[in-house]
Design a protein around this motif. Structure first.
Motif, PDB file in Angstrom:
ATOM      1  N   UNK A 312       6.055   0.414 -12.200  1.00  0.00           N
ATOM      2  CA  UNK A 312       4.922   0.796 -11.341  1.00  0.00           C
ATOM      3  C   UNK A 312       4.835  -0.141 -10.138  1.00  0.00           C
ATOM      4  N   UNK A 313       4.492   0.437  -8.992  1.00  0.00           N
ATOM      5  CA  UNK A 313       4.316  -0.333  -7.756  1.00  0.00           C
ATOM      6  C   UNK A 313       2.898  -0.102  -7.242  1.00  0.00           C
ATOM      7  N   UNK A 314       2.195  -1.175  -6.871  1.00  0.00           N
ATOM      8  CA  UNK A 314       0.832  -0.969  -6.369  1.00  0.00           C
ATOM      9  C   UNK A 314       0.817  -0.222  -5.040  1.00  0.00           C
ATOM     10  N   UNK A 315      -0.195   0.605  -4.841  1.00  0.00           N
ATOM     11  CA  UNK A 315      -0.405   1.325  -3.572  1.00  0.00           C
ATOM     12  C   UNK A 315      -1.781   0.923  -3.053  1.00  0.00           C
ATOM     13  N   UNK A 316      -1.870  -0.172  -2.308  1.00  0.00           N
ATOM     14  CA  UNK A 316      -3.183  -0.580  -1.815  1.00  0.00           C
ATOM     15  C   UNK A 316      -3.756   0.455  -0.849  1.00  0.00           C
ATOM     16  N   UNK A 317      -5.082   0.598  -0.853  1.00  0.00           N
ATOM     17  CA  UNK A 317      -5.729   1.605  -0.006  1.00  0.00           C
ATOM     18  C   UNK A 317      -5.916   1.046   1.403  1.00  0.00           C
ATOM     19  N   UNK A 318      -4.775   0.782   2.066  1.00  0.00           N
ATOM     20  CA  UNK A 318      -4.792   0.190   3.412  1.00  0.00           C
ATOM     21  C   UNK A 318      -5.407   1.165   4.403  1.00  0.00           C
ATOM     22  N   UNK A 319      -6.431   0.739   5.167  1.00  0.00           N
ATOM     23  CA  UNK A 319      -7.098   1.709   6.057  1.00  0.00           C
ATOM     24  C   UNK A 319      -6.222   2.147   7.230  1.00  0.00           C
ATOM     25  N   UNK A 320      -6.355   3.397   7.605  1.00  0.00           N
ATOM     26  CA  UNK A 320      -5.736   3.916   8.809  1.00  0.00           C
ATOM     27  C   UNK A 320      -6.392   3.237  10.011  1.00  0.00           C
ATOM     28  N   UNK A 321      -5.608   2.793  11.003  1.00  0.00           N
ATOM     29  CA  UNK A 321      -6.234   2.196  12.201  1.00  0.00           C
ATOM     30  C   UNK A 321      -7.202   3.184  12.851  1.00  0.00           C
ATOM     31  N   UNK A 322      -8.340   2.686  13.276  1.00  0.00           N
ATOM     32  CA  UNK A 322      -9.366   3.558  13.866  1.00  0.00           C
ATOM     33  C   UNK A 322      -8.819   4.217  15.137  1.00  0.00           C
TER      34      UNK A 322
END
Length: 324
Positions: A312-322
């Motif tokens: 398993x690899x983590x998928x951080x919820x990185x925000x889309x640039x505004x």
């Protein structure tokens, strides 16, 4: 930051039926969407003052998203999450908790909802809901629902009092607890929560139930259940996924992590390499590639496996640039 902490509990995962790059997840405080396979995430502004508890994609109109909340019932987006509207006509005033949405396999405007005040049905994509509790009156909390893919008039309802089956599209329900929990034990405490029900798509007589007290299997539509997976270290099962074309392959998740069986539940192997938290809340298998799975944990966010759960690899919820 505060944001990062919030997104560490993943309560629900919804995968797009045809586009492997699009998925939605609900955390305790928001709904997120990715369009690029999990690299960047859009966080929808809060459409409800309450917590989101489940999210589901219409399998035939995948721009249509349903979100169930705690205390604020059902919201629906017609445009991939950009706008949300309450869809609560006919639901009890402030349905306290929506646990799951289940779509009719051929007519996705027909939807069943499992809630803490009962089972509900809509025939018009959520515009109006009707209670469907006939025969289930002794319980109120419906935790899960499953529909027979080959005969959608057959449904299973998981409750705090075991399992009920309907043979008439939820117009009436009958208790099917033989082998699941003795009536005496049930009357004493209503002590068996059924967290997940999955029907074998190739042979719908076979159904699996994940409960607070173990994993069960029936080969005769719930007429009799047998406990399986007694070797599992943790009896609580929060989620079940069955491989769509090889039904002997099953994944379960719970406080003991992810476990996989390749022999219809006889033997199990732990599948936790790479997970930093074992408390699993949600599991999903990609409709495009059965080697790809997603797991939502209660403490360390979202993970993906591309090798059938081996790593398993983590998928951080990185925000889309505004967007300016």
């Amino acid at each position: 930051t505060g944001c990062q902490k919030d997104s560490e509990a993943i309560v629900s995962i919804a995968l797009h039926p045809t586009n492997a790059n699009i998925l939605y997840v609900a955390t305790n405080d928001a709904v997120y969407k990715t369009r690029d396979g999990g690299r960047l995430w859009e966080r929808f502004p809060s459409f409800s003052a309450r917590r989101v508890t489940t999210v589901a994609i219409d399998p035939q109109l995948p721009a249509t998203i349903y979100a169930g909340t705690m205390g604020d019932a059902v919201y629906k987006s017609p445009d991939g999450g950009q706008h949300w509207l309450p869809h609560n006509v006919g639901l009890k005033e402030h349905v306290s908790f929506v646990n799951q949405f289940v779509f009719h396999p051929a007519l996705s405007e027909k939807i069943y909802a499992a809630t803490t005040v009962g089972a509900f049905y809509t025939k018009d994509a959520g515009r109006e809901w009707e209670e469907r509790m006939n025969g289930m009156k002794e319980v109120h909390i419906v935790t899960s629902i499953a529909i027979d893919p080959k005969d959608p008039t057959i449904l299973y309802g998981g409750t705090t009092g075991g399992i009920y089956r309907s043979d008439d599209a939820a117009m009436s329900w009958k208790k099917v607890n033989t082998g699941l929990i003795p009536e005496s034990e049930l009357m004493a405490s209503m002590a068996l929560g059924v967290n997940a029900i999955e029907v074998d798509r190739t042979n719908p007589d076979v159904v699996y139930a994940g409960t607070t007290k173990g994993l069960f299997r029936t080969a005769n539509k719930g007429a009799a259940w047998a406990r399986i997976g007694q070797s599992l270290p943790e009896p609580f099962v929060s989620s079940i996924v069955i491989h769509p074309t090889q039904p002997s392959v099953i994944y379960i998740g719970g406080p003991g992590g992810v476990w996989k069986s390749t022999d219809s539940g006889v033997t199990w192997q732990a599948m936790n390499q790479g997970l930093t938290t074992l408390n699993v809340r949600a599991l999903a298998l990609s409709p495009q590639n059965s080697q790809t799975l997603y797991v939502g944990t209660n403490g360390s966010g979202l993970y993906r496996s591309t090798d059938g759960g081996a790593t398993w690899t983590p998928l951080p919820l990185t925000p889309t640039p505004a967007r300016n």
